[in-house]
Motif scaffolding. Structure first.
Motif, PDB file in Angstrom:
ATOM      1  N   ASP A 345     -34.373  -0.571  33.883  1.00 37.37           N
ATOM      2  CA  ASP A 345     -33.119   0.100  34.227  1.00 37.37           C
ATOM      3  C   ASP A 345     -31.991  -0.911  34.432  1.00 37.37           C
ATOM      4  N   ARG A 346     -32.335  -1.993  35.139  1.00 38.88           N
ATOM      5  CA  ARG A 346     -31.313  -3.008  35.404  1.00 38.88           C
ATOM      6  C   ARG A 346     -30.884  -3.701  34.107  1.00 38.88           C
ATOM      7  N   ARG A 347     -31.794  -3.925  33.176  1.00 31.72           N
ATOM      8  CA  ARG A 347     -31.440  -4.540  31.899  1.00 31.72           C
ATOM      9  C   ARG A 347     -30.434  -3.680  31.146  1.00 31.72           C
ATOM     10  N   TYR A 348     -30.679  -2.383  31.162  1.00 31.28           N
ATOM     11  CA  TYR A 348     -29.768  -1.455  30.486  1.00 31.28           C
ATOM     12  C   TYR A 348     -28.379  -1.519  31.122  1.00 31.28           C
ATOM     13  N   GLN A 349     -28.326  -1.498  32.464  1.00 31.12           N
ATOM     14  CA  GLN A 349     -27.040  -1.563  33.164  1.00 31.12           C
ATOM     15  C   GLN A 349     -26.340  -2.893  32.910  1.00 31.12           C
ATOM     16  N   LEU A 350     -27.126  -3.999  32.881  1.00 29.87           N
ATOM     17  CA  LEU A 350     -26.536  -5.324  32.674  1.00 29.87           C
ATOM     18  C   LEU A 350     -25.883  -5.418  31.294  1.00 29.87           C
ATOM     19  N   GLU A 351     -26.537  -4.887  30.278  1.00 27.12           N
ATOM     20  CA  GLU A 351     -25.954  -4.920  28.933  1.00 27.12           C
ATOM     21  C   GLU A 351     -24.625  -4.163  28.900  1.00 27.12           C
ATOM     22  N   LYS A 352     -24.559  -3.024  29.592  1.00 30.14           N
ATOM     23  CA  LYS A 352     -23.305  -2.271  29.649  1.00 30.14           C
ATOM     24  C   LYS A 352     -22.222  -3.072  30.373  1.00 30.14           C
ATOM     25  N   GLU A 353     -22.615  -3.768  31.461  1.00 25.85           N
ATOM     26  CA  GLU A 353     -21.654  -4.584  32.208  1.00 25.85           C
ATOM     27  C   GLU A 353     -21.133  -5.738  31.351  1.00 25.85           C
ATOM     28  N   ILE A 354     -22.032  -6.369  30.591  1.00 20.53           N
ATOM     29  CA  ILE A 354     -21.623  -7.478  29.726  1.00 20.53           C
ATOM     30  C   ILE A 354     -20.651  -6.990  28.662  1.00 20.53           C
ATOM     31  N   ASP A 355     -20.950  -5.841  28.048  1.00 24.79           N
ATOM     32  CA  ASP A 355     -20.062  -5.291  27.025  1.00 24.79           C
ATOM     33  C   ASP A 355     -18.689  -4.948  27.608  1.00 24.79           C
ATOM     34  N   ARG A 356     -18.666  -4.518  28.861  1.00 24.73           N
ATOM     35  CA  ARG A 356     -17.421  -4.092  29.484  1.00 24.73           C
ATOM     36  C   ARG A 356     -16.638  -5.275  30.077  1.00 24.73           C
ATOM     37  N   GLU A 357     -17.323  -6.144  30.818  1.00 23.43           N
ATOM     38  CA  GLU A 357     -16.644  -7.180  31.590  1.00 23.43           C
ATOM     39  C   GLU A 357     -16.430  -8.489  30.806  1.00 23.43           C
ATOM     40  N   LEU A 358     -17.324  -8.784  29.877  1.00 23.92           N
ATOM     41  CA  LEU A 358     -17.268 -10.074  29.185  1.00 23.92           C
ATOM     42  C   LEU A 358     -16.882  -9.918  27.721  1.00 23.92           C
ATOM     43  N   VAL A 359     -16.137  -8.854  27.424  1.00 29.58           N
ATOM     44  CA  VAL A 359     -15.770  -8.571  26.039  1.00 29.58           C
ATOM     45  C   VAL A 359     -14.892  -9.673  25.445  1.00 29.58           C
ATOM     46  N   GLN A 360     -14.168 -10.430  26.297  1.00 24.23           N
ATOM     47  CA  GLN A 360     -13.274 -11.465  25.803  1.00 24.23           C
ATOM     48  C   GLN A 360     -13.996 -12.762  25.446  1.00 24.23           C
ATOM     49  N   ILE A 361     -15.264 -12.888  25.856  1.00 25.37           N
ATOM     50  CA  ILE A 361     -15.978 -14.143  25.563  1.00 25.37           C
ATOM     51  C   ILE A 361     -17.323 -13.866  24.880  1.00 25.37           C
ATOM     52  N   PRO A 362     -17.292 -13.154  23.737  1.00 23.51           N
ATOM     53  CA  PRO A 362     -18.555 -12.906  23.030  1.00 23.51           C
ATOM     54  C   PRO A 362     -19.166 -14.192  22.481  1.00 23.51           C
ATOM     55  N   TRP A 363     -18.362 -15.269  22.410  1.00 21.90           N
ATOM     56  CA  TRP A 363     -18.832 -16.541  21.866  1.00 21.90           C
ATOM     57  C   TRP A 363     -19.704 -17.327  22.841  1.00 21.90           C
ATOM     58  N   ALA A 364     -19.688 -16.964  24.129  1.00 21.03           N
ATOM     59  CA  ALA A 364     -20.481 -17.707  25.119  1.00 21.03           C
ATOM     60  C   ALA A 364     -21.970 -17.470  24.874  1.00 21.03           C
ATOM     61  N   LEU A 365     -22.755 -18.542  24.858  1.00 27.11           N
ATOM     62  CA  LEU A 365     -24.199 -18.424  24.652  1.00 27.11           C
ATOM     63  C   LEU A 365     -24.859 -17.924  25.925  1.00 27.11           C
ATOM     64  N   ARG A 366     -25.857 -17.056  25.774  1.00 27.09           N
ATOM     65  CA  ARG A 366     -26.520 -16.421  26.914  1.00 27.09           C
ATOM     66  C   ARG A 366     -27.997 -16.805  26.940  1.00 27.09           C
ATOM     67  N   VAL A 367     -28.499 -17.103  28.148  1.00 26.06           N
ATOM     68  CA  VAL A 367     -29.915 -17.411  28.343  1.00 26.06           C
ATOM     69  C   VAL A 367     -30.382 -16.667  29.587  1.00 26.06           C
ATOM     70  N   ASN A 368     -31.512 -15.977  29.483  1.00 23.19           N
ATOM     71  CA  ASN A 368     -32.086 -15.263  30.622  1.00 23.19           C
ATOM     72  C   ASN A 368     -33.170 -16.132  31.245  1.00 23.19           C
ATOM     73  N   ILE A 369     -32.984 -16.537  32.512  1.00 22.55           N
ATOM     74  CA  ILE A 369     -33.896 -17.490  33.136  1.00 22.55           C
ATOM     75  C   ILE A 369     -34.299 -17.036  34.534  1.00 22.55           C
ATOM     76  N   SER A 370     -35.252 -17.758  35.104  1.00 20.39           N
ATOM     77  CA  SER A 370     -35.594 -17.625  36.517  1.00 20.39           C
ATOM     78  C   SER A 370     -35.795 -19.024  37.070  1.00 20.39           C
ATOM     79  N   ALA A 371     -34.851 -19.477  37.889  1.00 20.40           N
ATOM     80  CA  ALA A 371     -34.966 -20.807  38.483  1.00 20.40           C
ATOM     81  C   ALA A 371     -36.150 -20.879  39.438  1.00 20.40           C
TER      82      ALA A 371
END
Length: 480
Positions: A345-371
């Motif tokens: 559920d959170r993954r689905y919400q996060l993708e929507k947030e990225i599409d909405r909030e980070l639309v100006q920087i689609p060029w930024a590389l994304r990595v999903n991690i756990s420190a």
């Protein structure tokens, strides 16, 4: 629009034609100036190495030359271990200043490796500054350094450090015995005499650096994010030791923490920074100074890893941190941390947030991690390297103009004041970040500049790096 009309477009003559030789001559000075600037930025810089035995104040002098706290300084000897270069500027001249570890002739183990790095600096630099503690005088180690340097053909400058008063200045005269010429008395901690020393350094540096110089040391990564997002945990996981204090209380880190980290077979300089709560001009107390230091760490870095808590909604603080990095022009990797806490559920919400909030920087590389668990940390290095490659990329002028001619012929810019703006020439004025300048006969709308940036990325890449497109509007000069 014909090919010839585009290639020499830029004339705002009434008939819309272009006098090949006359009109182009009006502009060629601008092109020459711009390309000279680009060549200067890309040129190798001469290097001055700062050497000496441990704890004589080499890193303090480096920071004084740079005008900022870049090299790590402590009261204990042996803090600096590697040979690291920083770009400096004095009296309008750019050069590299190379900080080295303490040199000892009979060192063993790790100290021997440190001494070897200092020896490499002495062999490859264009000038060498030997720092001696004037309050102690010339020790056996100082004399050993002097013997090595007297045999070299490299210009050597003797800096007598920790001279805070006239009494110590008189004692520093004894350093003439080292056979390295005049001891230049300074106080790196207080700035006394360092301006005169820099004048002497500039006189010793050649206009063209020696072959083999110009190494810039480990590439610099800044870990940026709001408080308690996991920056210190990530640094500790990367180094394999507790370099940063980690606590569940937000704001544990105040000062930037520098670490040399081995990743993907390379050494990187990773800087853990304080979490950014507020805008710098709105913070108070230690938060204000922490924000300033974080801003300085971003400016000193080459690539920023912005950590975002993937288990929580993207916040205004996250967006503010991203804006700060983009404005600084640094390469960018977004690391969505705490991925072990993210469900479907959170993954689905996060993708929507990225599409909405980070639309100006689609060029930024994304990595999903756990420190915390170490999940997918190996994916950071390819993302960092790709971003830096884009950040350093230079497009040949001919190829750039051929591409631009095709794009603008297919999609001309909007009319402005009843006239069609025409672009005469384009060049890449700088790298880090890639900056392009278009010479135009008229203003190009912001939307059209964004279109050109998007097409630039499609054609040439630039993943993970900001791209800047500037327009210089030139009125046609009156003919004599």
């Amino acid at each position: 629009m014909s090919d010839n009309e585009f290639e020499y477009a830029g004339s705002d003559a009434a008939d819309g034609t272009w006098d090949d030789e006359g009109d182009f001559a009006d502009y060629e000075g601008d092109f020459a100036d711009l390309e000279a600037e680009a060549a200067e930025a890309a040129a190798k810089l001469p290097t001055v190495a700062i050497v000496g035995r441990p704890n004589v104040g080499k890193s303090t002098l480096v920071n004084r030359i740079l005008g900022r706290r870049e090299a790590v300084v402590e009261d204990i000897p042996g803090v600096t271990r590697d040979r690291i270069s920083y770009e400096a500027n004095w009296a309008g001249r750019r050069f590299l200043v190379q900080d080295t570890g303490g040199w000892e002739p009979d060192a063993k183990g790790m100290q021997q490796s440190i001494a070897q790095q200092a020896e490499v600096a002495m062999r490859t630099a264009d000038a060498v500054v030997v720092v001696v503690d004037a309050t102690v005088g010339a020790t056996a180690t100082d004399e050993a350094v002097a013997r090595v340097l007297r045999r070299s053909k490299t210009p050597v400058i003797l800096a007598a450090n920790k001279v805070d008063d006239q009494r110590t200045e008189a004692e520093a005269a004894s350093l003439w015995s080292m056979g390295l010429g005049e001891p230049h008395t300074i106080s790196a901690a207080h700035g006394r005499g360092t301006g005169d020393l820099l004048d002497v350094i500039l006189e010793a540096l050649p206009e063209t650096p020696r072959e083999g110089t110009g190494g810039t040391g480990p590439r610099r990564i800044a870990l940026i994010g709001k408080p308690n997002v996991g920056k210190s945990s990530l640094l500790n996981k990367l180094t394999g030791e507790n370099r940063s204090v980690v606590d569940n209380v937000a704001g544990t880190t105040v000062d930037p923490v520098d670490s040399l980290v081995e990743l993907g077979g390379k050494t990187w300089k990773v800087i853990d920074t304080a979490g950014l709560r507020k805008k710098v001009n709105q913070a108070s107390g230690h938060e204000f100074y922490a924000s300033l230091r974080t801003k300085g760490a971003i400016e000193a870095a080459e690539v920023a890893i912005v950590l975002i808590d993937a288990s929580q909604p993207i916040t205004e603080q996250d967006l503010r941190v991203l804006s700060m990095v983009i404005e600084s022009g640094r390469a960018l990797v977004i690391a969505y941390n705490k991925w072990d806490l993210v469900d479907e559920d959170r993954r689905y919400q996060l993708e929507k947030e990225i599409d909405r909030e980070l639309v100006q920087i689609p060029w930024a590389l994304r990595v999903n991690i756990s420190a915390q668990t170490g999940r997918a940390l190996q994916k950071l290095v390819p993302a960092i390297e790709t971003s830096l490659e884009s950040w350093d990329k230079r497009i040949p002028t001919g190829r750039l103009n051929n591409w631009l001619r095709e794009v603008m012929a297919a999609t001309p810019p909007p009319l402005r004041g009843g006239k069609l703006p025409k672009v005469l020439f384009a060049t890449q004025a700088a790298t880090r970040p890639p900056t392009f300048v278009l010479f135009s006969s008229g203003f190009l709308e912001a939307g059209y500049r964004r279109f050109l940036e998007r097409r630039l990325r499609e054609e040439f890449g630039f993943d993970g790096s900001p791209v800047r497109v500037n327009v210089r509007v030139r009125e046609k000069r009156a003919k004599k």
